[in-house]
Design a protein around this motif. Structure first.
Motif, PDB file in Angstrom:
ATOM      1  N   SER A 195       4.290  -4.573   4.647  1.00 40.07           N
ATOM      2  CA  SER A 195       4.989  -3.329   4.292  1.00 40.07           C
ATOM      3  C   SER A 195       4.022  -2.303   3.707  1.00 40.07           C
ATOM      4  O   SER A 195       4.072  -1.119   4.063  1.00 40.07           O
ATOM      5  N   VAL A 196       3.147  -2.756   2.821  1.00 45.08           N
ATOM      6  CA  VAL A 196       2.164  -1.864   2.216  1.00 45.08           C
ATOM      7  C   VAL A 196       1.231  -1.307   3.295  1.00 45.08           C
ATOM      8  O   VAL A 196       0.927  -0.101   3.320  1.00 45.08           O
ATOM      9  N   GLY A 197       0.798  -2.156   4.207  1.00 42.76           N
ATOM     10  CA  GLY A 197      -0.077  -1.721   5.288  1.00 42.76           C
ATOM     11  C   GLY A 197       0.592  -0.705   6.195  1.00 42.76           C
ATOM     12  O   GLY A 197      -0.016   0.313   6.551  1.00 42.76           O
ATOM     13  N   ARG A 198       1.835  -0.979   6.579  1.00 39.24           N
ATOM     14  CA  ARG A 198       2.568  -0.031   7.430  1.00 39.24           C
ATOM     15  C   ARG A 198       2.754   1.306   6.720  1.00 39.24           C
ATOM     16  O   ARG A 198       2.610   2.359   7.336  1.00 39.24           O
ATOM     17  N   ALA A 199       3.079   1.252   5.436  1.00 39.62           N
ATOM     18  CA  ALA A 199       3.263   2.487   4.656  1.00 39.62           C
ATOM     19  C   ALA A 199       1.972   3.289   4.590  1.00 39.62           C
ATOM     20  O   ALA A 199       2.004   4.514   4.493  1.00 39.62           O
ATOM     21  N   ALA A 200       0.848   2.604   4.674  1.00 36.74           N
ATOM     22  CA  ALA A 200      -0.457   3.281   4.655  1.00 36.74           C
ATOM     23  C   ALA A 200      -0.874   3.733   6.053  1.00 36.74           C
ATOM     24  O   ALA A 200      -1.966   4.268   6.221  1.00 36.74           O
ATOM     25  N   GLY A 201      -0.020   3.487   7.047  1.00 38.93           N
ATOM     26  CA  GLY A 201      -0.312   3.943   8.401  1.00 38.93           C
ATOM     27  C   GLY A 201      -1.094   2.957   9.252  1.00 38.93           C
ATOM     28  O   GLY A 201      -1.580   3.318  10.319  1.00 38.93           O
ATOM     29  N   LEU A 202      -1.218   1.728   8.787  1.00 37.27           N
ATOM     30  CA  LEU A 202      -1.954   0.722   9.558  1.00 37.27           C
ATOM     31  C   LEU A 202      -1.054   0.074  10.601  1.00 37.27           C
ATOM     32  O   LEU A 202       0.152  -0.059  10.395  1.00 37.27           O
ATOM     33  N   GLN A 203      -1.659  -0.327  11.712  1.00 39.19           N
ATOM     34  CA  GLN A 203      -0.941  -1.144  12.684  1.00 39.19           C
ATOM     35  C   GLN A 203      -1.053  -2.587  12.235  1.00 39.19           C
ATOM     36  O   GLN A 203      -2.155  -3.052  11.927  1.00 39.19           O
ATOM     37  N   ILE A 204       0.059  -3.283  12.188  1.00 32.89           N
ATOM     38  CA  ILE A 204       0.097  -4.658  11.701  1.00 32.89           C
ATOM     39  C   ILE A 204       0.420  -5.583  12.867  1.00 32.89           C
ATOM     40  O   ILE A 204       1.347  -5.324  13.634  1.00 32.89           O
ATOM     41  N   ALA A 205      -0.342  -6.650  12.977  1.00 35.32           N
ATOM     42  CA  ALA A 205      -0.071  -7.675  13.984  1.00 35.32           C
ATOM     43  C   ALA A 205      -0.082  -9.027  13.300  1.00 35.32           C
ATOM     44  O   ALA A 205      -0.941  -9.295  12.453  1.00 35.32           O
TER      45      ALA A 205
END
Length: 75
Positions: A27-37
């Protein structure tokens, strides 16, 4: 899988605790604009991968392993 890790003392004691932390990090990564896999680490395959490379199964190996698997998925 926790038992095989050289840095097991840094890992969550239970799957539920690990999952909660992993989902929070996503969630933190997505909020920072990262693509998560999500890249699963299957214990036997990871142990073989470490043995083939002569690396200790720990944080650095996990990062390298998932990076390699992610690149394979992107290919």
């Amino acid at each position: 899988i926790r038992d095989m890790m050289s840095d097991r003392h840094n890992l969550a004691l239970t799957y539920d605790a690990w999952l909660a932390a992993a989902e929070n990090n996503e969630s933190v990564g997505r909020a920072a604009g990262l693509q998560i896999a999500r890249i699963p680490i299957e214990p036997d395959a990871f142990a073989r991968w470490c043995a083939e490379r002569g690396v200790e199964p720990g944080s650095a190996a996990r990062m390298e392993y998932v990076s390699e698997k992610s690149a394979e998925n992107d290919a």
